[in-house]
Scaffold this motif. Structure first.
Motif, PDB file in Angstrom:
ATOM      1  N   UNK A   1       0.819  -1.205   0.000  1.00  0.00           N
ATOM      2  CA  UNK A   1       0.000   0.000   0.000  1.00  0.00           C
ATOM      3  C   UNK A   1       0.863   1.269   0.000  1.00  0.00           C
ATOM      4  N   UNK A   2       0.431   2.243  -0.792  1.00  0.00           N
ATOM      5  CA  UNK A   2       1.164   3.495  -0.925  1.00  0.00           C
ATOM      6  C   UNK A   2       0.428   4.692  -0.335  1.00  0.00           C
ATOM      7  N   UNK A   3      -0.819   4.469   0.103  1.00  0.00           N
ATOM      8  CA  UNK A   3      -1.591   5.567   0.676  1.00  0.00           C
ATOM      9  C   UNK A   3      -2.675   4.998   1.595  1.00  0.00           C
ATOM     10  N   UNK A   4      -3.404   5.902   2.219  1.00  0.00           N
ATOM     11  CA  UNK A   4      -4.429   5.543   3.196  1.00  0.00           C
ATOM     12  C   UNK A   4      -5.483   4.601   2.612  1.00  0.00           C
TER      13      UNK A   4
ATOM     14  N   UNK B   1      -8.995   7.756  11.033  1.00  0.00           N
ATOM     15  CA  UNK B   1      -8.871   9.001  11.813  1.00  0.00           C
ATOM     16  C   UNK B   1      -7.655   9.838  11.400  1.00  0.00           C
ATOM     17  N   UNK B   2      -6.778   9.258  10.615  1.00  0.00           N
ATOM     18  CA  UNK B   2      -5.546   9.948  10.216  1.00  0.00           C
ATOM     19  C   UNK B   2      -5.622  10.366   8.758  1.00  0.00           C
ATOM     20  N   UNK B   3      -4.848  11.376   8.395  1.00  0.00           N
ATOM     21  CA  UNK B   3      -4.820  11.740   6.983  1.00  0.00           C
ATOM     22  C   UNK B   3      -3.617  11.066   6.321  1.00  0.00           C
ATOM     23  N   UNK B   4      -3.598  11.132   5.018  1.00  0.00           N
ATOM     24  CA  UNK B   4      -2.552  10.460   4.255  1.00  0.00           C
ATOM     25  C   UNK B   4      -1.159  10.963   4.637  1.00  0.00           C
ATOM     26  N   UNK B   5      -1.052  12.240   4.948  1.00  0.00           N
ATOM     27  CA  UNK B   5       0.235  12.812   5.342  1.00  0.00           C
ATOM     28  C   UNK B   5       0.763  12.146   6.612  1.00  0.00           C
TER      29      UNK B   5
END
Length: 171
Positions: free
Chosen positions: A5-8, A125-129
């Motif tokens: 996986x590379x993102x949320x 609950x978290x963003x991709x950053x």
């Protein structure tokens, strides 16, 4: 999609997809087979049961949640766990198995479900950053640390469970 996986969105999908497949495989195992030690363990030369694999996955999932909670509270975290070094992961796996040794097959299935849902909730609950754009532990992002300790071991365990079912004619 890459296998990593590379993102949320990809991380949530990777965990959800492999968990659903693993759950279907485990649901096809009668309780009387759940404690048979015929699955390759995490320590060379050992054999473990289906229940032990559930304990292993639950232990890692809960550890991921603990790491996040401790770091979020600005407390120092001992990685991978207090009393264990990264070269002792087999011993840590045995610790998880010992911790859950008296749990029933059904209770272990439920605990893994709740733990996995908690991890998905954390990710949501978290963003991709926060997940993929900053180092969280040494050079690793939080997203990678979650993946290393959830979807990756679930894939490995699923392969072992499927082999166990085939050998025991549990299709």
């Amino acid at each position: 999609m890459s296998s990593v996986p590379q993102n949320k969105v990809e991380l949530m999908s990777a965990i959800s997809d492999i968990f659903e497949k693993l759950q279907r495989d485990i649901n096809g195992i009668p309780v009387e087979f759940s404690r048979i030690c015929e699955i390759e363990g995490n320590v060379k030369g050992t054999k473990i049961s289906v229940c032990d694999t559930l304990a292993y996955l639950t232990g890692w999932g809960k550890l991921v949640l603990f790491w996040y909670e401790e770091k979020a509270a600005a407390r120092v975290v001992t990685f991978p766990a207090a009393g264990f070094k990264w070269n002792q992961l087999g011993l840590l796996a045995q610790h998880f198995q010992h911790e859950y040794r008296d749990w029933s097959f059904h209770a272990l299935q439920q605990e893994l479900l709740v733990t996995t849902q908690s991890i998905i909730t954390l990710i949501k609950s978290l963003d991709n950053s926060e997940l993929y754009e900053q180092a969280w532990y040494e050079k690793w992002t939080l997203g990678r640390m979650i993946q290393f300790n959830t979807s990756s071991p679930m894939k490995n365990v699923r392969t072992k469970i499927r082999r166990f079912k085939k050998v025991n004619k549990l299709r």
